[in-house]
Design a protein around this motif. Structure first.
Motif, PDB file in Angstrom:
ATOM      1  N   ASN A   2       0.845  -1.178   0.000  1.00 22.82           N
ATOM      2  CA  ASN A   2       0.000   0.000   0.000  1.00 22.82           C
ATOM      3  C   ASN A   2       0.889   1.239   0.000  1.00 22.82           C
ATOM      4  O   ASN A   2       1.661   1.451   0.923  1.00 22.82           O
ATOM      5  N   SER A   3       0.775   2.073  -1.025  1.00 25.78           N
ATOM      6  CA  SER A   3       1.690   3.201  -1.170  1.00 25.78           C
ATOM      7  C   SER A   3       1.465   4.288  -0.126  1.00 25.78           C
ATOM      8  O   SER A   3       2.324   5.130   0.077  1.00 25.78           O
ATOM      9  N   SER A   4       0.299   4.327   0.572  1.00 24.65           N
ATOM     10  CA  SER A   4       0.080   5.343   1.592  1.00 24.65           C
ATOM     11  C   SER A   4       0.784   5.000   2.898  1.00 24.65           C
ATOM     12  O   SER A   4       0.950   5.849   3.749  1.00 24.65           O
ATOM     13  N   LYS A   5       1.192   3.769   3.054  1.00 28.07           N
ATOM     14  CA  LYS A   5       1.907   3.356   4.249  1.00 28.07           C
ATOM     15  C   LYS A   5       3.410   3.482   4.012  1.00 28.07           C
ATOM     16  O   LYS A   5       3.878   3.441   2.884  1.00 28.07           O
ATOM     17  N   LYS A   6       4.155   3.619   5.106  1.00 24.54           N
ATOM     18  CA  LYS A   6       5.617   3.575   5.014  1.00 24.54           C
ATOM     19  C   LYS A   6       6.019   2.147   4.662  1.00 24.54           C
ATOM     20  O   LYS A   6       5.383   1.189   5.091  1.00 24.54           O
ATOM     21  N   GLN A   7       7.071   2.013   3.897  1.00 20.00           N
ATOM     22  CA  GLN A   7       7.556   0.699   3.484  1.00 20.00           C
ATOM     23  C   GLN A   7       8.854   0.384   4.202  1.00 20.00           C
ATOM     24  O   GLN A   7       9.758   1.212   4.259  1.00 20.00           O
ATOM     25  N   ALA A  30       3.234  -3.388  11.432  1.00 18.63           N
ATOM     26  CA  ALA A  30       1.877  -3.386  10.868  1.00 18.63           C
ATOM     27  C   ALA A  30       0.919  -2.634  11.785  1.00 18.63           C
ATOM     28  O   ALA A  30       0.026  -1.922  11.307  1.00 18.63           O
ATOM     29  N   GLN A  33       1.012   0.963  11.048  1.00 13.58           N
ATOM     30  CA  GLN A  33       0.714   1.279   9.650  1.00 13.58           C
ATOM     31  C   GLN A  33       1.956   1.294   8.769  1.00 13.58           C
ATOM     32  O   GLN A  33       2.110   2.131   7.885  1.00 13.58           O
ATOM     33  N   ILE A  34       2.864   0.351   9.025  1.00 12.15           N
ATOM     34  CA  ILE A  34       4.080   0.209   8.234  1.00 12.15           C
ATOM     35  C   ILE A  34       3.999  -1.132   7.517  1.00 12.15           C
ATOM     36  O   ILE A  34       3.794  -2.164   8.143  1.00 12.15           O
ATOM     37  N   ASP A  35       4.141  -1.112   6.200  1.00 10.65           N
ATOM     38  CA  ASP A  35       4.171  -2.343   5.409  1.00 10.65           C
ATOM     39  C   ASP A  35       5.575  -2.927   5.463  1.00 10.65           C
ATOM     40  O   ASP A  35       6.527  -2.297   4.992  1.00 10.65           O
TER      41      ASP A  35
END
Length: 175
Positions: A2-7, A30, A33-35
């Motif tokens: 998900n591009s809205s989350k930090k990777q 997770a 909100q971090i992928d």
């Protein structure tokens, strides 16, 4: 992802306690909100770095795919055990291979936020110091707080979450 989350890429240099710790970073990330994505170095099959081997097609292809995975994810956590008072061979070998993929050996690491963690039988401090020296030499932004744990001092969820928060507040530098 998900591009809205930090990777986040969590790299582990062992298939034991540091793999378990790496999975905890992903799980707790997770919640923040971090992928997270795992890179388990024990599953990779490439030889010890040797300049004579560098041009071999199959090795170059394998390293290139790892390089692409790593370059596509802005934040990293490295979970590694201490080996003989220093960095484990798997991790040193990977860094050696990655550093010869571009004209500038620092290219992949330069300006990248990286956190460090370890589960080791000893104190882990020699490992964490060695990694900090190497990663900063390569231009990485190493998070000031690090995680050192062992069987008598288990990693706490709060510590992992704090390190993740510190990491994702950093902005990858444009170099």
């Amino acid at each position: 992802m998900n591009s809205s989350k930090k990777q986040l890429l969590v790299i582990t240099a062992s298939n034991g306690e540091n793999l378990s710790l790496a999975k905890r970073f992903i799980s707790l990330g997770a919640k923040l909100q971090i992928d997270g994505e795992l890179l388990d170095l024990t599953t990779l099959d490439f030889p010890v770095y040797n300049p004579r081997k560098q041009a071999e097609i199959d090795i170059a292809h394998n390293i290139k795919s790892i390089y692409e995975q790593m370059s596509s994810i802005p934040y990293w956590v490295i979970c590694a055990p201490e080996y003989n008072g220093s960095i484990p061979p798997l991790l040193s070998n990977l860094i050696a291979w990655l550093s010869v993929q571009e004209k500038d050996f620092r290219h992949l690491f330069n300006g990248r936020p990286i956190a460090m963690a370890s589960v080791s039988g000893g104190g882990c401090m020699e490992l964490l110091l060695s990694m900090r020296i190497q990663l900063t030499h390569l231009g990485a932004q190493v998070v000031g707080r690090q995680l050192a744990s062992n069987s008598k001092n288990l990693a706490k969820d709060e510590s992992i979450e704090d390190i993740l928060r510190r990491l994702i507040q950093m902005k990858p530098l444009e170099v």
